[in-house]
Design an enzyme around this catalytic site. Structure first.
Site, PDB file in Angstrom:
ATOM      1  N   ASP A   1     113.896  -6.378  21.644  1.00 46.55           N
ATOM      2  CA  ASP A   1     113.824  -5.852  23.019  1.00 46.55           C
ATOM      3  C   ASP A   1     113.615  -6.969  24.037  1.00 46.55           C
ATOM      4  O   ASP A   1     113.390  -6.714  25.223  1.00 46.55           O
ATOM      5  CB  ASP A   1     112.770  -4.756  23.147  1.00 46.55           C
ATOM      6  CG  ASP A   1     111.353  -5.249  22.918  1.00 46.55           C
ATOM      7  OD1 ASP A   1     111.168  -6.142  22.068  1.00 46.55           O
ATOM      8  OD2 ASP A   1     110.423  -4.745  23.577  1.00 46.55           O
TER       9      ASP A   1
ATOM     10  N   ASP B   1     111.323  -9.238  24.685  1.00 45.86           N
ATOM     11  CA  ASP B   1     110.122  -9.603  25.435  1.00 45.86           C
ATOM     12  C   ASP B   1     109.424 -10.810  24.808  1.00 45.86           C
ATOM     13  O   ASP B   1     108.556 -11.405  25.426  1.00 45.86           O
ATOM     14  CB  ASP B   1     109.174  -8.404  25.629  1.00 45.86           C
ATOM     15  CG  ASP B   1     108.741  -7.749  24.328  1.00 45.86           C
ATOM     16  OD1 ASP B   1     109.199  -8.180  23.255  1.00 45.86           O
ATOM     17  OD2 ASP B   1     107.948  -6.795  24.393  1.00 45.86           O
TER      18      ASP B   1
ATOM     19  N   SER C   1     110.224  -2.923  19.074  1.00 47.14           N
ATOM     20  CA  SER C   1     110.062  -4.366  19.264  1.00 47.14           C
ATOM     21  C   SER C   1     110.608  -5.132  18.061  1.00 47.14           C
ATOM     22  O   SER C   1     111.769  -5.010  17.745  1.00 47.14           O
ATOM     23  CB  SER C   1     108.596  -4.672  19.539  1.00 47.14           C
ATOM     24  OG  SER C   1     108.455  -6.002  19.902  1.00 47.14           O
TER      25      SER C   1
ATOM     26  N   ASP D   1     113.306 -11.574  20.468  1.00 45.46           N
ATOM     27  CA  ASP D   1     113.191 -10.408  19.582  1.00 45.46           C
ATOM     28  C   ASP D   1     114.067  -9.267  20.115  1.00 45.46           C
ATOM     29  O   ASP D   1     114.636  -9.374  21.205  1.00 45.46           O
ATOM     30  CB  ASP D   1     111.711 -10.022  19.387  1.00 45.46           C
ATOM     31  CG  ASP D   1     111.120  -9.283  20.560  1.00 45.46           C
ATOM     32  OD1 ASP D   1     111.657  -9.411  21.666  1.00 45.46           O
ATOM     33  OD2 ASP D   1     110.111  -8.581  20.379  1.00 45.46           O
TER      34      ASP D   1
END
Ligand SMILES: O=P(O)(O)OC[C@H]1O[C@H](O)[C@H](O)[C@@H](O)[C@@H]1O
Length: 570
Positions: A310, A312, A152, A308
């Site tokens: 990834d 999400d 993340s 961010d």
């Protein structure tokens, strides 16, 4: 302690000499032979498969992210699937996505190959993809589970492994615990099956159609299509994927719904495992938006959106009337989206009587108050979007409630139910639409926020994060929480504590969690919890005042109180 030392040294020696481990790993480890502290940190335990999966620094060691720990975790997951699902369910396969981090593609292939070696079909993409697309794809393909290789928003030296179940949400604690048991029972790496000619066709490549179905699902969430088409030419958006996975899908979704003026931050456009010098690619950190704001100033943009790695989570900066760019917090964006979605549904006469907003216990009451004043029910869940996903599934099964929107203060939002995790793609589209809506009325998003504060009260929130690394850090985190749990605090900053909720006792119909929440007489609250993804202890403070000045004053005083208490305990 003696035993612990023998143990980590034994493991270190095994990894450094056993022919099972590759030469590069052994070389890396041999170079550490004089550095006992590092050896201890790398081998004193196995990297924990927590409720958020694996997350750790990439390097050799049992307590690190590397091909071996990924292989072991995958074998554990495969065993869990084999033992707990029917043959038919197992054959539905597992979808794997990965971000742009160091080793992400390698870990993705390691995972796919290990699953295939265990007789489980593994769907992979040809390149990096976002977390929300994985959550969508796994339900769309009717897979039994999903995996995202990502850490993340952690710093570049990290990677991670998040596991999803068939409902599209990250695995619930009871499944995570069962997978952990399976993983922990693997002591001998050489027992893990490896891919061969017979099972290699179980690795299946997904195609462009899978991207398009996701984007179509996102586009369906748009509320005011015509409005975007009207102002989409003039409304200027600066977007940054922070060198992560968001670039392709977000540009595509924004332009397909009618935004024609999208400027992407040049230095942060392409995937880069080092995040182009951004130490902490987390939109919660204001430095992550520095280049975006600079680009916005140069181009006179109305809105800055940052996702961010990834994709999400989403961070936002907006141009206020004085021309300055202001950062909005997750609580502010979430509250505003709550209002925008509810008003939009009301306008179309589509707000159902059993509508519900879902947020976490550490998220502000701003959105909740807006929802309640529109007769929309509010459900509070523990930190972690999986608990929001769980409620969506329940609503579908029982028809008891209609999901309107769900969000967390940590910049994660989900509009629609196409994904079951926070979706930075749909959130970016809806945030842009909402900002365009205010723009069409001659207002910036910031002024829209102030309008809402004038109506509902001035909410203000802050998070204090204490980074405490390693074994000592972990012990310190435990000490500090114990202090707060054991010393009955009767007032904070001279404001009476009227209620203390200790979620470790399993209260409010929630699973047990190491969270404490103090409610103060004036409606403010303070919550404390250890992070589940980073070596951090987090304090969440939330206040509400009649004016901005009052809120600012109150929050600063509570913050000072907490800072002082922390200093005392360090
Ligand atoms: O435990 P923390 O570090 O505060 O992180 C909390 C976050 O963990 C994961 O990333 C979950 O997917 C998020 O939904 C959650 O907000």
């Amino acid at each position: 302690m003696e035993c612990l030392m023998v143990d980590y040294m034994k493991k270190y020696k095994e990894w450094a000499t056993n022919p099972y481990f590759d030469e590069e790993t052994k070389k890396e480890l041999m170079e550490l032979k004089e550095n006992e502290k590092e050896i201890q940190d790398r081998f004193y335990k196995d990297l924990e498969f927590g409720t958020a999966g694996l997350r750790g620094v990439i390097s050799a060691g049992t307590n690190r992210m590397n091909n071996y720990t990924v292989r072991r975790a995958t074998f554990g997951l495969a065993n869990y699937i084999i033992k707990n699902t029917t043959e038919k369910e197992k054959n539905r396969g597992v979808v794997i996505a990965h971000d742009n981090r160091h080793m992400s593609r390698a870990f993705c292939m390691e995972t796919a190959n290990t699953l295939a070696a265990c007789g489980i079909k593994a769907y992979i993409f040809d390149d990096l993809r976002t977390t929300p697309e994985l959550s969508f794809a796994l339900r769309n393909l009717n897979a039994i589970a999903g995996i995202v290789i990502t850490a993340s928003h952690n710093p570049p030296e990290y990677n991670g492994y998040k596991v999803y179940w068939e409902d599209g949400a990250q695995v619930m604690p009871h499944i995570a615990n069962a997978i952990t048991k399976e993983i922990n029972s693997i002591h001998d790496y050489s027992q893990i099956p490896t891919i061969n000619e017979k099972n290699k066709n179980l690795v299946v490549m997904l195609g462009e159609d899978d991207d398009s179905t996701f984007i179509e699902a996102v586009k369906k969430q748009v509320i005011r299509k015509e409005l975007i088409q009207e102002v989409g030419k003039n409304f200027k958006i600066v977007f940054t994927p922070l060198c992560g996975t968001g670039n392709v899908p977000i540009r595509r979704a924004l332009s397909e719904v009618g935004f024609e003026n999208i400027i992407v931050v040049k230095e942060e456009e392409n995937p880069d495992p080092n995040f182009a010098g951004i130490d902490y690619p987390n939109p919660e950190d204001k430095r992550a938006l520095d280049r975006g704001i600079k680009t916005a100033k140069e181009n006179g943009a109305d809105l800055v959106v940052a996702t961010d790695p990834d994709c999400d989570r989403v961070g936002v900066a907006v141009k206020a009337t004085n021309g300055e760019y202001v950062l909005l917090t997750g609580n502010q964006i979430g509250g505003m989206l709550t209002n925008y979605i509810i008003e939009g549904l009301k306008e179309k006469n589509e707000l159902k009587e059993n509508s519900a907003l879902i947020k976490t216990i550490v998220t502000s009451e701003f959105g909740a108050d807006i929802a309640k004043s529109n007769n929309v029910d509010v459900l509070n869940v523990l930190t972690g979007f999986k608990f929001i996903g769980e409620k969506i599934k329940l609503f579908e099964q029982t028809n008891e409630k209609t999901y309107v929107f769900g969000y967390e203060e940590s910049y994660g939002y989900l509009v629609g139910t196409h994904a079951r995790d926070k979706d930075g793609v749909v959130a970016s589209v809806l945030i842009a639409e909402m900002a365009a809506f205010y723009f069409s009325k001659g207002l910036s998003l910031y002024e829209g926020l102030i309008e809402l504060y004038n109506k509902y009260g001035f909410f203000k929130e802050e998070t204090i994060s204490l980074t405490l690394k390693g074994i000592e850090g972990l012990a310190k985190i435990k000490d500090i929480i114990s202090y707060f749990r054991e010393n009955k605090i009767i007032s904070i900053n001279d404001i009476k504590v009227v209620d203390i909720k200790d979620y470790s006792k399993g209260i409010d119909d929630l699973p047990k969690a190491d969270v404490l929440k103090y409610f103060l007489e004036d409606g403010s609250w303070v919550a404390i919890r250890p992070s589940g993804t980073e070596p951090k202890l987090k304090f969440y403070i939330a206040v509400k005042g009649d004016t901005e000045e009052i809120s600012n004053k109150n929050i600063n005083e509570i913050k000072t109180y907490i800072d002082k208490t922390i200093q005392k305990l360090m």
